[in-house]
Design a protein around this motif. Structure first.
Motif, PDB file in Angstrom:
ATOM      1  N   UNK A  98       0.827  -1.202   0.000  1.00 23.29           N
ATOM      2  CA  UNK A  98       0.000   0.000   0.000  1.00 23.29           C
ATOM      3  C   UNK A  98       0.865   1.257   0.000  1.00 23.29           C
ATOM      4  N   UNK A  99       1.942   1.224   0.797  1.00 21.45           N
ATOM      5  CA  UNK A  99       2.861   2.368   0.840  1.00 21.45           C
ATOM      6  C   UNK A  99       3.471   2.614  -0.541  1.00 21.45           C
ATOM      7  N   UNK A 100       3.885   1.526  -1.208  1.00 18.30           N
ATOM      8  CA  UNK A 100       4.456   1.653  -2.557  1.00 18.30           C
ATOM      9  C   UNK A 100       3.430   2.219  -3.534  1.00 18.30           C
ATOM     10  N   UNK A 113     -10.652   7.318   3.816  1.00 13.38           N
ATOM     11  CA  UNK A 113     -11.667   6.503   3.157  1.00 13.38           C
ATOM     12  C   UNK A 113     -11.460   6.463   1.643  1.00 13.38           C
ATOM     13  N   UNK A 114     -11.009   7.564   1.072  1.00 17.22           N
ATOM     14  CA  UNK A 114     -10.711   7.570  -0.359  1.00 17.22           C
ATOM     15  C   UNK A 114      -9.556   6.624  -0.661  1.00 17.22           C
ATOM     16  N   UNK A 115      -8.559   6.602   0.225  1.00 21.95           N
ATOM     17  CA  UNK A 115      -7.420   5.699   0.053  1.00 21.95           C
ATOM     18  C   UNK A 115      -7.870   4.238   0.164  1.00 21.95           C
ATOM     19  N   UNK A 116      -8.757   3.966   1.117  1.00 24.84           N
ATOM     20  CA  UNK A 116      -9.277   2.611   1.297  1.00 24.84           C
ATOM     21  C   UNK A 116      -9.949   2.139   0.009  1.00 24.84           C
ATOM     22  N   UNK A 117     -10.770   3.008  -0.561  1.00 28.85           N
ATOM     23  CA  UNK A 117     -11.493   2.657  -1.793  1.00 28.85           C
ATOM     24  C   UNK A 117     -10.539   2.515  -2.965  1.00 28.85           C
ATOM     25  N   UNK A 118      -9.558   3.405  -3.047  1.00 32.65           N
ATOM     26  CA  UNK A 118      -8.620   3.404  -4.173  1.00 32.65           C
ATOM     27  C   UNK A 118      -7.719   2.180  -4.161  1.00 32.65           C
ATOM     28  N   UNK A 119      -7.241   1.826  -2.953  1.00 32.17           N
ATOM     29  CA  UNK A 119      -6.269   0.733  -2.838  1.00 32.17           C
ATOM     30  C   UNK A 119      -6.912  -0.632  -2.624  1.00 32.17           C
ATOM     31  N   UNK A 178      -4.691  -1.007   7.295  1.00 35.06           N
ATOM     32  CA  UNK A 178      -3.573  -1.142   6.353  1.00 35.06           C
ATOM     33  C   UNK A 178      -3.150   0.227   5.815  1.00 35.06           C
ATOM     34  N   UNK A 179      -4.131   1.071   5.508  1.00 39.86           N
ATOM     35  CA  UNK A 179      -3.817   2.420   5.025  1.00 39.86           C
ATOM     36  C   UNK A 179      -3.053   3.200   6.089  1.00 39.86           C
ATOM     37  N   UNK A 198       0.712   4.708   5.732  1.00 42.19           N
ATOM     38  CA  UNK A 198       1.035   6.121   5.938  1.00 42.19           C
ATOM     39  C   UNK A 198       2.191   6.250   6.935  1.00 42.19           C
ATOM     40  N   UNK A 199       2.200   5.414   7.970  1.00 42.69           N
ATOM     41  CA  UNK A 199       3.305   5.440   8.936  1.00 42.69           C
ATOM     42  C   UNK A 199       4.625   5.066   8.263  1.00 42.69           C
ATOM     43  N   UNK A 200       4.577   4.091   7.355  1.00 51.32           N
ATOM     44  CA  UNK A 200       5.773   3.692   6.614  1.00 51.32           C
ATOM     45  C   UNK A 200       6.273   4.865   5.773  1.00 51.32           C
ATOM     46  N   UNK A 201       5.359   5.532   5.102  1.00 52.57           N
ATOM     47  CA  UNK A 201       5.747   6.667   4.262  1.00 52.57           C
ATOM     48  C   UNK A 201       6.261   7.842   5.090  1.00 52.57           C
TER      49      UNK A 201
END
Length: 228
Positions: free
Chosen positions: A13-15, A36-42, A48-49, A53-56
């Motif tokens: 997800x980070x990648x 929520x947009x990220x959840x839908x997109x990914x 997990x999102x 984000x923490x990884x990034x």
């Protein structure tokens, strides 16, 4: 974007978020879509999102601003100490190695800067040069301004790879100034100005030689510190 496999979801997800930043040309300071947009997109869960984000954030790609959202970092992907130099036990040896590294590159960087510098670039270099001189004369800590001076010369090249090694140059300048305790700085005023003058005249050879002399002077000063 394809749905993610079950293996290492947060890393994947980070990648993918990194790829979104690149594809959408999101600029430093720009806000990312909400969770929520990220959840839908990914096609992954909220947990997990959040992990992605923490990884990034740890990669210095995004910045989390509490209550405001997630934003692209100003210096995306770059860190102030990329190789962990602050943990080096022998600072003098590190300073010498960084000085030698800079001597391999910065004369060529100055040479290219002399070819490409605009009037605005030259004006900025002269301002920084004069500010360093003022701070040295007044016994002030000039390290940060000195870093800006050398960083500006590197950025003038317009070379994206050179820009990536700017943190190494900055580390070299900072450690040098700290080790010399701001002593032996008087001649830097002269060599800095010679570099700026050569760039102003778009004289590549003179810029190369002036920066080479500046690097040689720094190395000699480190040797003097070593003998104390």
């Amino acid at each position: 974007m394809e749905k993610l496999e079950s293996r290492s979801l947060a890393e994947q997800a980070a990648d993918n978020i990194e790829q979104l930043i690149i594809e959408n040309r999101w600029t430093p300071g720009e806000k990312l879509p909400n969770e929520m947009d990220m959840v839908e997109n990914l096609g992954v869960g909220r947990g997990t999102v959040r992990e992605a984000i923490k990884i990034l954030e740890s990669r210095n790609v995004v910045e989390i601003r509490r209550g405001k959202g997630t934003f692209v970092c100003d210096n995306i992907g770059k860190v102030g100490d990329p190789l962990g130099f602050r943990f080096a036990s022998d600072k003098k040896k590190l300073a010498e190695d960084l000085s030698d590294f800079r001597a391999m590159l910065e004369p060529q960087i100055a040479e290219i800067a002399a070819q490409k510098a605009t009037d605005k670039d030259i004006e900025e270099l002269q301002r920084l040069c004069s500010e360093v001189e003022h701070m040295i004369i007044n016994g002030e800590n000039y390290s940060e301004r000195d870093v800006e001076f050398h960083t500006k010369i590197a950025s003038v090249t317009g070379n994206s790879v050179v820009e990536q090694i700017i943190p190494l140059i900055a580390q070299g300048v900072s450690i040098y100034v700290d080790l010399t305790n701001h002593e032996l700085a008087g001649t830097a005023v002269i060599t800095h100005q010679k570099v700026v003058d050569a760039i102003r005249n778009h004289d590549s050879d003179a810029a190369y030689e002036a920066m080479k002399a500046h690097m040689k002077e720094n190395r000699e000063n480190l040797e003097l510190v070593k003998k104390k």
